[in-house]
Design a protein around this motif. Structure first.
Motif, PDB file in Angstrom:
ATOM      1  N   HIS A 130      44.514  50.367  46.073  1.00  0.00           N
ATOM      2  CA  HIS A 130      44.766  50.884  47.349  1.00  0.00           C
ATOM      3  C   HIS A 130      45.287  49.486  48.136  1.00  0.00           C
ATOM      4  CE1 HIS A 130      44.550  51.391  52.018  1.00  0.00           C
ATOM      5  NE2 HIS A 130      44.727  52.146  51.799  1.00  0.00           N
ATOM      6  N   THR A 132      46.188  47.986  50.616  1.00  0.00           N
ATOM      7  CA  THR A 132      45.221  46.904  51.794  1.00  0.00           C
ATOM      8  C   THR A 132      43.906  46.490  51.857  1.00  0.00           C
ATOM      9  OG1 THR A 132      47.084  48.825  53.128  1.00  0.00           O
ATOM     10  CG2 THR A 132      44.778  46.830  54.258  1.00  0.00           C
ATOM     11  N   TYR A 133      42.968  47.394  50.958  1.00  0.00           N
ATOM     12  CA  TYR A 133      41.909  47.081  51.056  1.00  0.00           C
ATOM     13  C   TYR A 133      41.673  46.308  50.084  1.00  0.00           C
ATOM     14  CZ  TYR A 133      40.289  50.592  53.555  1.00  0.00           C
ATOM     15  OH  TYR A 133      40.080  51.697  54.979  1.00  0.00           O
TER      16      TYR A 133
END
Length: 278
Positions: A130, A132-133
């Motif tokens: 992921h 963004t994370y």
């Protein structure tokens, strides 16, 4: 809690550790702590969304009730000892922050504590990448490291007869990390993001060992040279060990460990010479 079973990623050292803690704290029956690799054909496994389970730990109702995931599952377990926790999480801001923190850790758990294993009984429990994370985690580690490094430098002001120890320490200790990040960005391709992520963890682990010395300096209004030197030595030793292990996990050449160490030492000596001997 005999009617609930938690199914955890036993290829994740972090997951194994905290679920074992649930058993020791009396929050969960030992027989109801089930690893993905230990699953048999129990009827309740049909209640699990396996894709969601890669990112949010499932708490299954053995009697056929609703399966809880992630933050809701942990809240249900912990509320046995912390009864006010569900009430706190009813507030939208608290829930959003806790949910974000849970996802930040969950999606990056194989980076925070790496595992060389990838699957469990035919089920790959590795969380999806992921972006963004991942970026959020890297930035959090970097900015936390900058803050702690600055504080450590400030604690050395008395020894250095200076008022700018924080900035000086950032130059001495931080330049090498910037150079190494640039080298990884240029020369690593498929594993660029993975290496940078591990590098962020190594950096954070290293500076965390400086925190006791910083706290001591706040209490005593001074820091003793042996304590400062010991803190730096322990920090450097931990980072070297972690870099070696994580490079092996990534199946990269240990030349990257040698390069990383050389870059950090070279840039540190450069700034020490420029600031104190030139």
């Amino acid at each position: 809690m005999k009617d609930k079973a938690i199914i955890y990623d036993n290829n994740c050292p972090m997951c194994a550790l905290y679920t074992e803690g649930f058993v020791k704290w009396g929050l969960l029956e030992a027989s109801n702590r089930i690893a993905f690799s230990q699953l048999e054909q129990q009827e309740f496994i049909k209640q699990v969304d396996w894709h969601r389970a890669k990112h949010e730990i499932p708490l299954v109702d053995i009697q056929g009730g609703q399966t809880l995931y992630g933050l809701q599952a942990l809240t249900h377990v912990l509320s046995q000892k912390i009864p006010w926790l569900p009430t706190i999480l009813q507030y939208k801001l608290c829930y959003t922050l806790c949910k974000g923190l849970y996802n930040l850790v969950s999606y990056n758990r194989r980076i925070i504590i790496p595992s060389t294993k990838t699957g469990s009984a035919g089920f790959d429990s590795t969380p999806d990448f992921h972006l963004t994370y991942r970026i959020a985690f890297i930035l959090l580690a970097i900015f936390s490291s900058i803050g702690i490094t600055y504080a450590f430098g400030q604690s050395l002001n008395t020894l250095l007869a200076s008022t700018t120890g924080g900035l000086t320490m950032l130059l001495i200790a931080g330049t090498g990390w910037v150079v190494q990040l640039c080298l990884a960005g240029i020369f690593l391709h498929e594993k660029r993001m993975e290496y940078i992520s591990h590098l962020a963890v190594i950096m954070l682990l290293g500076v965390l060992l400086l925190v006791p010395a910083i706290c001591l300096s706040w209490v005593t209004k001074n820091i003793y040279l042996p304590i400062a030197c010991l803190s730096v030595l322990l920090s450097s030793s931990l980072m070297c060990r972690q870099h070696y292990l994580r490079i092996r996990t990534l199946s990269l050449s240990q030349r990257w460990t040698a390069l990383w160490f050389m870059v950090l030492q070279t840039t540190a000596f450069f700034w020490i010479y420029q600031l104190y001997f030139n």
